[in-house]
Motif scaffolding. Structure first.
Motif, mmCIF file in Angstrom:
data_model
loop_
_atom_site.group_PDB
_atom_site.id
_atom_site.type_symbol
_atom_site.label_atom_id
_atom_site.label_comp_id
_atom_site.label_asym_id
_atom_site.label_seq_id
_atom_site.Cartn_x
_atom_site.Cartn_y
_atom_site.Cartn_z
ATOM 1 N N ALA A 136 -7.675 21.169 -6.870
ATOM 2 C CA ALA A 136 -6.767 20.104 -7.299
ATOM 3 C C ALA A 136 -6.325 19.254 -6.107
ATOM 4 O O ALA A 136 -6.251 18.022 -6.205
ATOM 5 C CB ALA A 136 -5.552 20.698 -8.010
ATOM 6 N N LEU A 137 -6.045 19.901 -4.984
ATOM 7 C CA LEU A 137 -5.656 19.174 -3.773
ATOM 8 C C LEU A 137 -6.780 18.246 -3.321
ATOM 9 O O LEU A 137 -6.551 17.068 -3.024
ATOM 10 C CB LEU A 137 -5.304 20.165 -2.660
ATOM 11 C CG LEU A 137 -5.026 19.566 -1.281
ATOM 12 C CD1 LEU A 137 -3.768 18.698 -1.307
ATOM 13 C CD2 LEU A 137 -4.902 20.683 -0.243
ATOM 14 N N GLN A 191 3.776 5.687 -5.587
ATOM 15 C CA GLN A 191 3.680 5.700 -7.045
ATOM 16 C C GLN A 191 2.541 6.602 -7.505
ATOM 17 O O GLN A 191 2.657 7.299 -8.504
ATOM 18 C CB GLN A 191 3.482 4.287 -7.572
ATOM 19 C CG GLN A 191 4.706 3.420 -7.418
ATOM 20 C CD GLN A 191 4.427 1.949 -7.721
ATOM 21 O OE1 GLN A 191 3.288 1.540 -7.903
ATOM 22 N NE2 GLN A 191 5.483 1.155 -7.755
ATOM 23 N N PHE A 192 1.431 6.585 -6.760
ATOM 24 C CA PHE A 192 0.270 7.425 -7.088
ATOM 25 C C PHE A 192 0.679 8.894 -7.135
ATOM 26 O O PHE A 192 0.408 9.600 -8.104
ATOM 27 C CB PHE A 192 -0.830 7.191 -6.045
ATOM 28 C CG PHE A 192 -2.010 8.101 -6.177
ATOM 29 C CD1 PHE A 192 -2.927 7.937 -7.194
ATOM 30 C CD2 PHE A 192 -2.221 9.113 -5.254
ATOM 31 C CE1 PHE A 192 -4.029 8.777 -7.304
ATOM 32 C CE2 PHE A 192 -3.322 9.947 -5.350
ATOM 33 C CZ PHE A 192 -4.229 9.773 -6.384
ATOM 34 N N MET A 193 1.348 9.364 -6.097
ATOM 35 C CA MET A 193 1.733 10.770 -6.044
ATOM 36 C C MET A 193 2.812 11.105 -7.075
ATOM 37 O O MET A 193 2.772 12.171 -7.685
ATOM 38 C CB MET A 193 2.214 11.129 -4.640
ATOM 39 C CG MET A 193 1.114 11.120 -3.593
ATOM 40 S SD MET A 193 -0.255 12.245 -3.927
ATOM 41 C CE MET A 193 0.545 13.817 -3.701
ATOM 42 N N GLU A 194 3.750 10.204 -7.294
ATOM 43 C CA GLU A 194 4.825 10.455 -8.249
ATOM 44 C C GLU A 194 4.324 10.464 -9.692
ATOM 45 O O GLU A 194 4.946 11.070 -10.558
ATOM 46 C CB GLU A 194 5.935 9.426 -8.080
ATOM 47 C CG GLU A 194 6.715 9.616 -6.794
ATOM 48 C CD GLU A 194 7.708 8.498 -6.525
ATOM 49 O OE1 GLU A 194 7.795 7.555 -7.336
ATOM 50 O OE2 GLU A 194 8.397 8.571 -5.495
ATOM 51 N N ALA A 195 3.192 9.810 -9.946
ATOM 52 C CA ALA A 195 2.658 9.722 -11.301
ATOM 53 C C ALA A 195 1.846 10.963 -11.691
ATOM 54 O O ALA A 195 1.464 11.102 -12.845
ATOM 55 C CB ALA A 195 1.783 8.476 -11.439
ATOM 56 N N ARG A 214 0.832 -1.211 0.000
ATOM 57 C CA ARG A 214 0.000 0.000 0.000
ATOM 58 C C ARG A 214 0.865 1.259 0.000
ATOM 59 O O ARG A 214 0.549 2.234 -0.647
ATOM 60 C CB ARG A 214 -0.947 0.026 1.198
ATOM 61 C CG ARG A 214 -2.106 -0.896 1.077
ATOM 62 C CD ARG A 214 -3.211 -0.260 0.276
ATOM 63 N NE ARG A 214 -4.306 -1.206 0.174
ATOM 64 C CZ ARG A 214 -5.142 -1.239 -0.827
ATOM 65 N NH1 ARG A 214 -5.042 -0.392 -1.800
ATOM 66 N NH2 ARG A 214 -6.088 -2.123 -0.872
ATOM 67 N N ASP A 215 1.961 1.230 0.752
ATOM 68 C CA ASP A 215 2.863 2.376 0.784
ATOM 69 C C ASP A 215 3.494 2.606 -0.584
ATOM 70 O O ASP A 215 3.637 3.738 -1.038
ATOM 71 C CB ASP A 215 3.964 2.179 1.829
ATOM 72 C CG ASP A 215 3.430 2.191 3.247
ATOM 73 O OD1 ASP A 215 2.304 2.677 3.468
ATOM 74 O OD2 ASP A 215 4.138 1.705 4.144
ATOM 75 N N LYS A 216 3.870 1.518 -1.251
ATOM 76 C CA LYS A 216 4.439 1.628 -2.595
ATOM 77 C C LYS A 216 3.411 2.203 -3.565
ATOM 78 O O LYS A 216 3.731 3.068 -4.378
ATOM 79 C CB LYS A 216 4.900 0.262 -3.092
ATOM 80 C CG LYS A 216 6.148 -0.243 -2.432
ATOM 81 C CD LYS A 216 6.522 -1.609 -2.990
ATOM 82 C CE LYS A 216 7.682 -2.198 -2.230
ATOM 83 N NZ LYS A 216 7.985 -3.562 -2.656
ATOM 84 N N GLY A 239 3.360 21.013 -5.209
ATOM 85 C CA GLY A 239 4.062 20.720 -3.966
ATOM 86 C C GLY A 239 3.301 19.809 -3.019
ATOM 87 O O GLY A 239 3.583 19.771 -1.820
ATOM 88 N N MET A 240 2.336 19.059 -3.538
ATOM 89 C CA MET A 240 1.544 18.169 -2.687
ATOM 90 C C MET A 240 2.425 17.083 -2.079
ATOM 91 O O MET A 240 3.353 16.602 -2.708
ATOM 92 C CB MET A 240 0.424 17.515 -3.481
ATOM 93 C CG MET A 240 -0.666 18.443 -3.892
ATOM 94 S SD MET A 240 -1.956 17.532 -4.757
ATOM 95 C CE MET A 240 -2.739 18.873 -5.660
ATOM 96 N N ARG A 241 2.068 16.711 -0.857
ATOM 97 C CA ARG A 241 2.797 15.669 -0.138
ATOM 98 C C ARG A 241 1.790 14.704 0.473
ATOM 99 O O ARG A 241 0.872 15.118 1.181
ATOM 100 C CB ARG A 241 3.634 16.309 0.961
ATOM 101 C CG ARG A 241 4.414 15.341 1.832
ATOM 102 C CD ARG A 241 5.219 16.081 2.882
ATOM 103 N NE ARG A 241 4.357 16.775 3.827
ATOM 104 C CZ ARG A 241 4.108 16.359 5.075
ATOM 105 N NH1 ARG A 241 4.672 15.266 5.529
ATOM 106 N NH2 ARG A 241 3.325 17.050 5.864
ATOM 107 N N LEU A 242 1.971 13.439 0.171
ATOM 108 C CA LEU A 242 1.114 12.404 0.740
ATOM 109 C C LEU A 242 1.484 12.216 2.207
ATOM 110 O O LEU A 242 2.626 11.904 2.518
ATOM 111 C CB LEU A 242 1.275 11.100 -0.026
ATOM 112 C CG LEU A 242 0.421 9.940 0.447
ATOM 113 C CD1 LEU A 242 -1.059 10.219 0.210
ATOM 114 C CD2 LEU A 242 0.828 8.672 -0.265
#
Length: 140
Positions: free
Chosen positions: A59-60, A10-14, A4-6, A22-25
């Motif tokens: 967007a956020l 990947q979700f945020m990096e994509a 789930r962490d991966k 500048g969003m951060r999970l």
């Protein structure tokens, strides 16, 4: 790193727009997600007040709702926004980070229903609230 962490990473990096804003999970598990976004003068919608543009907040919230839908146990894959309604309650305080929290509260075979809030440092007084519907892959 857990699966789930991966997936979350990947979700945020994509999402190029997430990086650009500048969003951060912060957290993403079991149908709930938290994502924050720092104050950035490039995102100001009103130069006189320094208030962040509603489009950045939108967007956020959309990203956070999608993350909540994606990590729900009944969703076996990705997601896309079907519908998203955002009610803006007040202007975010200039200079403060905005944090969105979303919960996927119901899933059918093809649709996930999500609700969210966005707040600045005054977490008891939301900047915006959202409700939305998102696609589900392989729902049970």
């Amino acid at each position: 790193m857990a699966d789930r962490d991966k997936i979350a990473q990947q979700f945020m990096e994509a999402l190029p727009h997430s990086k650009a804003l500048g969003m951060r999970l912060v957290d993403m598990k079991d149908g709930c997600a938290t994502i924050d976004m720092p104050y950035d003068e490039k995102l100001v919608g009103d130069p006189e007040t320094g208030v962040i543009h509603g489009g950045a907040v939108s967007a956020l919230m959309d990203t956070c709702c999608g993350a909540a839908a994606m990590c729900h146990p009944k969703n076996l894959g990705g997601t896309a926004t079907i519908d998203l309604r955002i009610d803006y309650m007040r202007a975010a305080t200039p200079g403060q980070r905005i944090t969105a929290r979303a919960e996927c509260y119901h899933v059918t075979r093809s649709v996930a229903f999500v609700r969210a809030t966005a707040s600045d440092e005054d977490a008891d007084n939301p900047v915006a609230a959202a409700t939305g519907a998102f696609t589900v892959e392989g729902g049970r």
